[in-house]
Scaffold this motif. Structure first.
Motif, PDB file in Angstrom:
ATOM      1  N   VAL B 139       0.849  -1.237  -0.027  1.00  0.00           N
ATOM      2  CA  VAL B 139      -0.019  -0.091  -0.024  1.00  0.00           C
ATOM      3  C   VAL B 139       0.921   1.246   0.042  1.00  0.00           C
ATOM      4  N   SER B 140       0.685   2.132  -1.001  1.00  0.00           N
ATOM      5  CA  SER B 140       1.433   3.171  -1.188  1.00  0.00           C
ATOM      6  C   SER B 140       0.737   4.472  -2.134  1.00  0.00           C
ATOM      7  N   GLY B 141       1.408   5.507  -2.180  1.00  0.00           N
ATOM      8  CA  GLY B 141       0.773   6.710  -2.716  1.00  0.00           C
ATOM      9  C   GLY B 141       0.399   6.306  -4.315  1.00  0.00           C
ATOM     10  N   GLY B 142       1.391   5.365  -4.808  1.00  0.00           N
ATOM     11  CA  GLY B 142       1.139   5.051  -6.264  1.00  0.00           C
ATOM     12  C   GLY B 142       0.551   3.485  -6.240  1.00  0.00           C
ATOM     13  N   HIS B 143       0.603   2.661  -5.145  1.00  0.00           N
ATOM     14  CA  HIS B 143       0.389   1.213  -5.639  1.00  0.00           C
ATOM     15  C   HIS B 143      -0.708   0.861  -4.629  1.00  0.00           C
ATOM     16  N   THR B 144      -1.415  -0.142  -4.870  1.00  0.00           N
ATOM     17  CA  THR B 144      -2.415  -0.915  -3.931  1.00  0.00           C
ATOM     18  C   THR B 144      -2.475  -2.247  -4.607  1.00  0.00           C
ATOM     19  N   SER B 145      -1.747  -3.143  -4.206  1.00  0.00           N
ATOM     20  CA  SER B 145      -1.502  -4.645  -4.699  1.00  0.00           C
ATOM     21  C   SER B 145      -1.635  -5.751  -3.665  1.00  0.00           C
ATOM     22  N   LEU B 146      -2.249  -6.818  -4.182  1.00  0.00           N
ATOM     23  CA  LEU B 146      -1.937  -8.117  -3.263  1.00  0.00           C
ATOM     24  C   LEU B 146      -0.898  -8.861  -4.031  1.00  0.00           C
ATOM     25  N   VAL B 147      -0.079  -9.277  -3.578  1.00  0.00           N
ATOM     26  CA  VAL B 147       1.086 -10.003  -4.210  1.00  0.00           C
ATOM     27  C   VAL B 147       1.266 -11.767  -3.450  1.00  0.00           C
ATOM     28  N   SER B 148       1.517 -12.512  -4.443  1.00  0.00           N
ATOM     29  CA  SER B 148       1.846 -13.668  -3.601  1.00  0.00           C
ATOM     30  C   SER B 148       3.194 -14.277  -4.113  1.00  0.00           C
ATOM     31  N   LEU B 149       3.758 -14.661  -3.128  1.00  0.00           N
ATOM     32  CA  LEU B 149       5.179 -15.196  -3.253  1.00  0.00           C
ATOM     33  C   LEU B 149       5.152 -16.608  -3.009  1.00  0.00           C
ATOM     34  N   SER B 150       5.913 -17.371  -3.867  1.00  0.00           N
ATOM     35  CA  SER B 150       6.271 -19.063  -3.434  1.00  0.00           C
ATOM     36  C   SER B 150       7.456 -19.062  -3.180  1.00  0.00           C
ATOM     37  N   ASP B 151       8.467 -17.915  -3.241  1.00  0.00           N
ATOM     38  CA  ASP B 151       9.578 -17.795  -2.561  1.00  0.00           C
ATOM     39  C   ASP B 151      10.200 -16.289  -2.578  1.00  0.00           C
ATOM     40  N   LYS B 152      11.291 -16.033  -1.933  1.00  0.00           N
ATOM     41  CA  LYS B 152      11.810 -14.756  -1.690  1.00  0.00           C
ATOM     42  C   LYS B 152      11.766 -13.869  -2.822  1.00  0.00           C
ATOM     43  N   CYS B 153      12.317 -14.429  -4.173  1.00  0.00           N
ATOM     44  CA  CYS B 153      12.238 -13.581  -5.268  1.00  0.00           C
ATOM     45  C   CYS B 153      11.077 -13.870  -6.274  1.00  0.00           C
ATOM     46  N   LYS B 154      10.303 -14.948  -6.092  1.00  0.00           N
ATOM     47  CA  LYS B 154       9.218 -15.160  -6.855  1.00  0.00           C
ATOM     48  C   LYS B 154       7.651 -14.603  -6.696  1.00  0.00           C
ATOM     49  N   PHE B 155       7.416 -13.719  -7.244  1.00  0.00           N
ATOM     50  CA  PHE B 155       6.412 -13.007  -7.009  1.00  0.00           C
ATOM     51  C   PHE B 155       5.124 -13.045  -8.192  1.00  0.00           C
ATOM     52  N   LYS B 156       3.946 -12.958  -7.647  1.00  0.00           N
ATOM     53  CA  LYS B 156       2.770 -12.850  -8.887  1.00  0.00           C
ATOM     54  C   LYS B 156       1.637 -11.738  -8.329  1.00  0.00           C
ATOM     55  N   VAL B 157       1.320 -11.080  -8.966  1.00  0.00           N
ATOM     56  CA  VAL B 157       0.441 -10.105  -8.621  1.00  0.00           C
ATOM     57  C   VAL B 157      -1.062 -10.889  -8.673  1.00  0.00           C
ATOM     58  N   VAL B 158      -1.705 -10.819  -7.439  1.00  0.00           N
ATOM     59  CA  VAL B 158      -3.244 -11.282  -7.393  1.00  0.00           C
ATOM     60  C   VAL B 158      -4.145 -10.397  -7.732  1.00  0.00           C
ATOM     61  N   GLY B 159      -3.932  -9.049  -7.310  1.00  0.00           N
ATOM     62  CA  GLY B 159      -4.922  -8.039  -7.385  1.00  0.00           C
ATOM     63  C   GLY B 159      -4.212  -6.742  -7.308  1.00  0.00           C
ATOM     64  N   GLU B 160      -4.915  -5.880  -8.060  1.00  0.00           N
ATOM     65  CA  GLU B 160      -4.388  -4.359  -8.075  1.00  0.00           C
ATOM     66  C   GLU B 160      -5.564  -3.477  -7.786  1.00  0.00           C
ATOM     67  N   THR B 161      -5.419  -2.020  -7.606  1.00  0.00           N
ATOM     68  CA  THR B 161      -6.471  -1.216  -7.809  1.00  0.00           C
ATOM     69  C   THR B 161      -6.835  -0.927  -9.215  1.00  0.00           C
ATOM     70  N   ARG B 162      -7.979  -0.506  -9.314  1.00  0.00           N
ATOM     71  CA  ARG B 162      -8.376  -0.473 -10.777  1.00  0.00           C
ATOM     72  C   ARG B 162      -8.257   1.250 -11.053  1.00  0.00           C
ATOM     73  N   ASP B 163      -8.196   2.015 -10.194  1.00  0.00           N
ATOM     74  CA  ASP B 163      -8.202   3.551 -10.184  1.00  0.00           C
ATOM     75  C   ASP B 163      -7.138   4.150  -9.401  1.00  0.00           C
ATOM     76  N   ASP B 164      -7.792   4.656  -8.225  1.00  0.00           N
ATOM     77  CA  ASP B 164      -6.819   5.323  -7.352  1.00  0.00           C
ATOM     78  C   ASP B 164      -5.991   4.305  -6.558  1.00  0.00           C
ATOM     79  N   ALA B 165      -4.741   4.657  -6.068  1.00  0.00           N
ATOM     80  CA  ALA B 165      -3.985   3.927  -5.074  1.00  0.00           C
ATOM     81  C   ALA B 165      -4.705   4.282  -3.763  1.00  0.00           C
ATOM     82  N   VAL B 166      -4.536   3.679  -2.656  1.00  0.00           N
ATOM     83  CA  VAL B 166      -4.866   3.985  -1.523  1.00  0.00           C
ATOM     84  C   VAL B 166      -4.426   5.197  -0.899  1.00  0.00           C
ATOM     85  N   GLY B 167      -2.992   5.093  -0.975  1.00  0.00           N
ATOM     86  CA  GLY B 167      -2.099   6.442  -0.518  1.00  0.00           C
ATOM     87  C   GLY B 167      -2.687   7.682  -1.210  1.00  0.00           C
ATOM     88  N   GLU B 168      -3.011   7.500  -2.551  1.00  0.00           N
ATOM     89  CA  GLU B 168      -3.296   8.666  -3.282  1.00  0.00           C
ATOM     90  C   GLU B 168      -4.810   9.043  -2.910  1.00  0.00           C
TER      91      GLU B 168
END
Ligand SMILES: Nc1ncnc2c1ncn2[C@@H]1O[C@H](COP(=O)(O)OP(=O)(O)O)[C@@H](O)[C@H]1O
Ligand SMILES: [Mg+2]
Lengths: 145, 341
Positions: B139-168
């Motif tokens: 959660v930040s000014g430019g991002h709102t995402s849910l990310v799944s990790l299967s390892d330290k460096c293995k990321f997959k975005v599972v959901g994001e904001t459709r419009d404004d970020a929550v910080g915004e």
């Protein structure tokens, strides 16, 4: 000047369709309107007409470029700019906006465009859209220059 | 291994030096030069001013970190996402050092670094033993995402904001309430003494079957509420701040918990600038604690805002996965303002 009343988002979607039909490339859509007026929403519906699904608010990064993946379409990019956090016109220059304005294969949509009105005088094919937010509807005033 | 890290993606210039030996780490330097006071004057970030300030700040920070070529093994630098003009300052500095000192250059994704900040706890100690799969809420000014990790460096975005970020949304609500910049922290400050149930605000997409977010409608709902009120006094500001904050937090938490269950995650990691929000930390921790066998991690407070330490740990993880990749990377690495996870 034309005035449209949008009672709901569906109306806004319809309006986007009307706008997009007239685009030939190189157009600039200059949006004005308060927080929550629906500037990003209108841009999203414009994007949808070109099958761009994920247009999000550019407030944080100031400018986002979306590629249109359609060989039949002469318009190749939608550039979405947001002047909300901008203070001086020349800041836009550093973002490379100049490359895109009036470029024949690009449509540029600018939120809070009133903040850079003077700068935009250097360009043609601008459609100004002022969105007024009322209790149950929006008024969109459209003026071409 | 010693890592020099540089971060300049938005309005802070930061330099850090981190030493990692096996599971143990030690922070040797963690320096940040914030521009918040400059941007306060403008009520927002001015890209060209930001870039110029990065140029002025970066060399003194490197000097302050007191590093020489022989002190470090690799250089990590954020190459996106962020403001292009700001990113360039950090990357060009890092490239120059990489060439000059003949050290591998590791480009770091700012958002991944926010997630990986969770492996650090305090100035020294051992890296957290985080179990996978994990779900991360960014959660930040430019991002709102849910990310799944299967390892330290293995990321997959599972959901994001459709419009404004929550910080915004926090910043814009602050603007609607005339609270100044940076809006988010002021809203949460005002919320402390406010009634979170005073105003009925929507919880956008809370019951949707996906993991996407939407905050533009919440912003607009706040606007409608404000328009109805004759005088905006401090009580109104406090109650509106609290009601807005609660609405935003509830959506974030409910979706994070749903994702945790769906992906059978063993860990939940919070990250990003808005993760400094105390209510979010408390309520999310409580919600995760109610799940069986799921552990909650949140970054140290000084690692919630932009910093270079998170960049150092991220560079370390990435480098450890594939050392050869980064040997002459200074030749090819480019900034990417829209870099995805
Ligand atoms: N007729 C309408 N046209 C556009 N948006 C509408 C309309 N009616 C309601 N809305 C809502 O108002 C909000 C507008 O937010 P947004 O597009 O982010 O505004 P802005 O970018 O101008 O700040 C959205 O939540 C949208 O669903
Ligand atoms: Mg907008």
């Amino acid at each position: 000047m034309k005035k449209y009343i949008c009672k709901n988002e569906k109306d806004t979607a319809e309006l986007a369709k009307i706008l997009v039909k007239k685009f030939k490339g190189g157009e600039i859509i200059a949006l004005e309107g308060d927080l929550g007026a629906g500037k990003t929403t209108l841009t999203q519906y414009i994007g949808k007409e070109y099958k761009i699904k994920k247009i999000t608010s550019p407030t944080f990064v100031l400018m986002k470029v979306y590629a249109i993946n359609n060989a039949q379409c002469t318009i190749k990019n939608i550039v979405h700019v947001d002047c909300y956090r901008l203070d001086e016109v020349q800041e836009l220059f550093y973002l490379g906006i100049e490359e895109y304005l009036n470029k024949p294969d690009t449509i540029v949509v600018i939120e809070w465009a009133d903040k850079i009105k003077k700068y935009l005088k250097n360009f043609k094919k601008i459609t100004w859209i002022k969105i007024k937010i009322k209790k149950n509807y929006r008024i969109l005033e459209i003026k071409k220059t | 291994m010693k890592i020099l890290a540089i971060e300049s993606s938005c309005d802070e210039t930061a330099v850090a030096v981190l030493e990692v030996n096996g599971q143990n780490y030690k922070v040797l330097a963690n320096l940040v030069s914030s521009q918040i006071n400059i941007h306060k004057k403008y009520g927002g970030i001015v890209p060209e001013v930001a870039a110029r300030k990065h140029v002025e700040n970066i060399i003194p920070l490197l000097e302050e970190a007191k590093i020489t070529a022989s002190d470090i093994d690799i250089i990590g630098v954020v190459n996106g996402p962020g403001l292009v003009t700001s990113l360039i300052v950090g990357l060009e500095t890092a490239k120059t050092l990489s060439l000059l000192w003949q050290k591998p250059l590791v480009p770091v994704n700012h958002i991944k670094a926010h997630i990986q900040a969770n492996w650090l706890k305090g100035d020294s100690g051992s890296l957290q033993n985080i179990l996978f799969p994990a779900i991360s809420l960014i959660v930040s000014g430019g991002h709102t995402s849910l990310v799944s990790l299967s390892d330290k460096c293995k990321f997959k975005v599972v959901g994001e904001t459709r419009d404004d970020a929550v910080g915004e949304a926090f910043d814009k609500v602050a603007k609607l309430l005339d609270l100044g910049y940076p809006g988010g922290p002021i809203v949460s400050q005002k919320a402390i003494n406010g009634d979170p149930h005073k105003y009925k605000l929507p919880r956008p997409m809370i019951d949707a079957k996906n993991f996407e977010f939407s905050f533009s409608g919440l912003k607009t709902a706040v606007r409608y509420e404000i328009d109805k009120i004759k005088t905006i006094d401090d009580q109104v500001i406090q109650d509106m701040s609290a009601s807005f904050q609660q609405a935003a937090i509830e959506v974030l938490i409910k979706k994070t918990i749903k994702a945790t269950q769906k992906y059978k995650a063993k860990s939940v990691l919070l990250g990003g600038g808005v993760s400094a929000n105390n209510e979010l930390r408390l309520q999310l921790e409580k919600a995760v604690d109610e799940l069986d066998g799921v552990k909650f991690y949140q970054p140290d407070l000084e690692l919630t805002t932009d910093n270079a330490l998170m960049v150092a740990i991220s560079a370390y993880f990435e480098y450890s996965e594939n050392k050869a990749k980064y040997v002459n990377a200074w030749k090819k690495v480019k900034v990417n303002p829209n870099l995805e996870i």
